[in-house]
Design a protein around this motif. Sequence first.
Motif, PDB file in Angstrom:
ATOM      1  N   ASP A   1       0.939  -1.302   0.092  1.00  0.00           N
ATOM      2  CA  ASP A   1       0.054  -0.154   0.069  1.00  0.00           C
ATOM      3  C   ASP A   1       0.769   1.009   0.203  1.00  0.00           C
ATOM      4  OD1 ASP A   1      -2.320  -1.659   0.062  1.00  0.00           O
ATOM      5  OD2 ASP A   1      -2.674  -1.340   2.285  1.00  0.00           O
ATOM      6  N   GLY A   2       0.653   2.281  -0.931  1.00  0.00           N
ATOM      7  CA  GLY A   2       1.402   3.388  -1.006  1.00  0.00           C
ATOM      8  C   GLY A   2       2.762   3.445  -1.716  1.00  0.00           C
ATOM      9  N   PHE A   3       3.227   2.360  -2.208  1.00  0.00           N
ATOM     10  CA  PHE A   3       4.779   2.116  -2.743  1.00  0.00           C
ATOM     11  C   PHE A   3       4.847   2.808  -4.245  1.00  0.00           C
ATOM     12  CE2 PHE A   3       7.452  -0.993  -0.625  1.00  0.00           C
ATOM     13  CZ  PHE A   3       7.292  -0.634   0.544  1.00  0.00           C
ATOM     14  N   THR A   4       3.589   3.273  -4.880  1.00  0.00           N
ATOM     15  CA  THR A   4       3.595   4.033  -6.273  1.00  0.00           C
ATOM     16  C   THR A   4       3.018   5.320  -6.063  1.00  0.00           C
ATOM     17  OG1 THR A   4       3.380   1.787  -7.084  1.00  0.00           O
ATOM     18  CG2 THR A   4       3.309   3.601  -8.538  1.00  0.00           C
ATOM     19  N   PRO A   5       3.854   6.217  -5.420  1.00  0.00           N
ATOM     20  CA  PRO A   5       3.233   7.746  -5.460  1.00  0.00           C
ATOM     21  C   PRO A   5       3.332   8.261  -6.786  1.00  0.00           C
ATOM     22  CG  PRO A   5       4.772   7.427  -3.838  1.00  0.00           C
ATOM     23  CD  PRO A   5       4.825   5.983  -4.627  1.00  0.00           C
ATOM     24  N   THR A   6       2.310   8.823  -7.212  1.00  0.00           N
ATOM     25  CA  THR A   6       2.353   9.423  -8.729  1.00  0.00           C
ATOM     26  C   THR A   6       1.952  11.049  -8.406  1.00  0.00           C
ATOM     27  OG1 THR A   6       0.221   9.089  -9.241  1.00  0.00           O
ATOM     28  CG2 THR A   6       1.834   7.402  -9.599  1.00  0.00           C
ATOM     29  N   GLY A   7       2.530  11.950  -9.388  1.00  0.00           N
ATOM     30  CA  GLY A   7       2.209  13.212  -9.262  1.00  0.00           C
ATOM     31  C   GLY A   7       3.399  14.118  -9.190  1.00  0.00           C
ATOM     32  N   PRO A   8       3.088  15.321  -8.849  1.00  0.00           N
ATOM     33  CA  PRO A   8       1.989  16.037  -8.356  1.00  0.00           C
ATOM     34  C   PRO A   8       0.941  16.383  -9.413  1.00  0.00           C
ATOM     35  CG  PRO A   8       3.476  17.575  -8.533  1.00  0.00           C
ATOM     36  CD  PRO A   8       4.465  16.249  -8.745  1.00  0.00           C
ATOM     37  N   VAL A   9       1.373  16.357 -10.739  1.00  0.00           N
ATOM     38  CA  VAL A   9       0.230  16.558 -11.863  1.00  0.00           C
ATOM     39  C   VAL A   9       0.488  15.471 -12.890  1.00  0.00           C
ATOM     40  CG1 VAL A   9       0.023  19.007 -11.460  1.00  0.00           C
ATOM     41  CG2 VAL A   9       1.848  17.921 -12.773  1.00  0.00           C
ATOM     42  N   VAL A  10      -0.141  15.466 -14.041  1.00  0.00           N
ATOM     43  CA  VAL A  10      -0.086  14.956 -15.194  1.00  0.00           C
ATOM     44  C   VAL A  10      -0.069  15.782 -16.347  1.00  0.00           C
ATOM     45  CG1 VAL A  10      -0.949  13.396 -17.002  1.00  0.00           C
ATOM     46  CG2 VAL A  10      -1.324  12.585 -14.619  1.00  0.00           C
ATOM     47  N   VAL A  11       1.141  15.864 -16.894  1.00  0.00           N
ATOM     48  CA  VAL A  11       1.197  17.241 -17.898  1.00  0.00           C
ATOM     49  C   VAL A  11       0.922  16.413 -19.160  1.00  0.00           C
ATOM     50  CG1 VAL A  11       2.737  18.470 -19.122  1.00  0.00           C
ATOM     51  CG2 VAL A  11       3.245  17.935 -16.666  1.00  0.00           C
ATOM     52  N   THR A  12       0.021  17.185 -20.091  1.00  0.00           N
ATOM     53  CA  THR A  12      -0.095  16.720 -21.523  1.00  0.00           C
ATOM     54  C   THR A  12       0.985  16.492 -22.292  1.00  0.00           C
ATOM     55  OG1 THR A  12      -0.645  18.871 -22.000  1.00  0.00           O
ATOM     56  CG2 THR A  12      -2.765  17.281 -21.205  1.00  0.00           C
ATOM     57  N   ALA A  13       0.738  15.410 -23.180  1.00  0.00           N
ATOM     58  CA  ALA A  13       2.050  15.177 -24.230  1.00  0.00           C
ATOM     59  C   ALA A  13       2.629  16.309 -24.933  1.00  0.00           C
ATOM     60  CB  ALA A  13       1.768  14.074 -25.067  1.00  0.00           C
ATOM     61  N   ASP A  14       1.634  17.340 -25.191  1.00  0.00           N
ATOM     62  CA  ASP A  14       2.229  18.508 -26.314  1.00  0.00           C
ATOM     63  C   ASP A  14       3.020  19.141 -25.519  1.00  0.00           C
ATOM     64  OD1 ASP A  14      -0.587  18.980 -24.743  1.00  0.00           O
ATOM     65  OD2 ASP A  14       0.040  21.108 -25.453  1.00  0.00           O
ATOM     66  N   GLU A  15       3.083  19.266 -24.025  1.00  0.00           N
ATOM     67  CA  GLU A  15       4.075  20.062 -23.426  1.00  0.00           C
ATOM     68  C   GLU A  15       5.468  19.445 -22.985  1.00  0.00           C
ATOM     69  OE1 GLU A  15       2.627  22.096 -20.031  1.00  0.00           O
ATOM     70  OE2 GLU A  15       0.629  22.894 -20.899  1.00  0.00           O
ATOM     71  N   ILE A  16       5.592  18.220 -23.427  1.00  0.00           N
ATOM     72  CA  ILE A  16       7.069  17.416 -23.453  1.00  0.00           C
ATOM     73  C   ILE A  16       7.430  17.319 -24.907  1.00  0.00           C
ATOM     74  CG2 ILE A  16       8.089  15.656 -22.383  1.00  0.00           C
ATOM     75  CD1 ILE A  16       7.164  17.435 -20.177  1.00  0.00           C
ATOM     76  N   ALA A  17       8.285  18.016 -25.158  1.00  0.00           N
ATOM     77  CA  ALA A  17       8.911  18.222 -26.714  1.00  0.00           C
ATOM     78  C   ALA A  17       9.479  16.662 -26.869  1.00  0.00           C
ATOM     79  CB  ALA A  17       9.866  19.065 -26.923  1.00  0.00           C
ATOM     80  N   ASP A  18      10.213  16.275 -25.826  1.00  0.00           N
ATOM     81  CA  ASP A  18      11.013  15.053 -25.980  1.00  0.00           C
ATOM     82  C   ASP A  18      11.098  14.299 -24.711  1.00  0.00           C
ATOM     83  OD1 ASP A  18      12.815  12.954 -26.528  1.00  0.00           O
ATOM     84  OD2 ASP A  18      14.561  14.147 -27.213  1.00  0.00           O
TER      85      ASP A  18
END
Length: 291
Positions: free
Chosen positions: A187-204
């Motif tokens: 339980d709790g071993f996969t922290p994710t976040g703080p946000v999800v950024v849409t793919a268009d904002e990550i060039a590579d």
Amino acid sequence: MKFAHLRAEGQTTPRLAVVANEAALFLDEVMPEAPRDLQDLIERGPRGLDAVRDVVDANLGSGAELTPVADLRHSSAVLRPAQVLAIGANYAAHASELKLRSETAMTVFSLWPNSLTAHGATTTWPGDLATQVDYEAELGVIIGRPARAVHARDALDYVWGYTVVNDITARDIQFSEAQWSRCKSFDGFTPTGPVVVTADEIADPQDLWLTTNLDGHILQDASTNEMVRPVADIIAYLSRSATIPPGTLISTGSPGGAGYSRNPQVFLRDGSTVTVSIEGIGSLTTHCRVV
């Protein structure tokens, strides 16, 4: 855009929000039939995301009142994912320090949904069950549409967004069992976040910097360009044998610097605070308690 599942103090149900300039715009306040969470939004397809963009642009342009994220609490950046897949030994330095092979077939395993937790959350584990609990900074990839038999050259077109993952691992269990799911799915071993950024904002996705800060010490510091198999190859490989459904989270492996291989070894302890950061996405903090 940046999305997060947030709630006010005292609330139990997370709400999907767009995050801009450290403030949140809750979609259910400004959008009729707003998506109830990220999975719902992903399943609505490109038109659903376009509708959200239009609403957000209109509200930000009109000076809509936002809520400071600092006044809110996070839930896992991904809720109800179709599945959670993880790739092991995907950085040569990490594979070497754990005495694993990275040049053979890709190591793939599942993470159990109970392991998902939020930025700022406290992760606990029984001290009599695991004493060698380690951190792993990883880039998380969220699939946006069904991917089947995808060629690597087209694979990034199937990515909806990216997040930060800390693939916490009980090493003493990992090296005593043939499968890796249980040792990484407390339980709790996969922290994710703080946000999800849409793919268009990550060039590579192969040009991002990852760091891990444990109790004020930088212990991992590397680039995603050090992956043995880049994101596109991972998606292509997984999609050859089975359709990857929308909303799938793929954790793409961790660079060198794991606590297990240090001399002396460094593990997460009762009271530890670990922050995993990825350039362009954000910083994911987890508090640790041994019970």
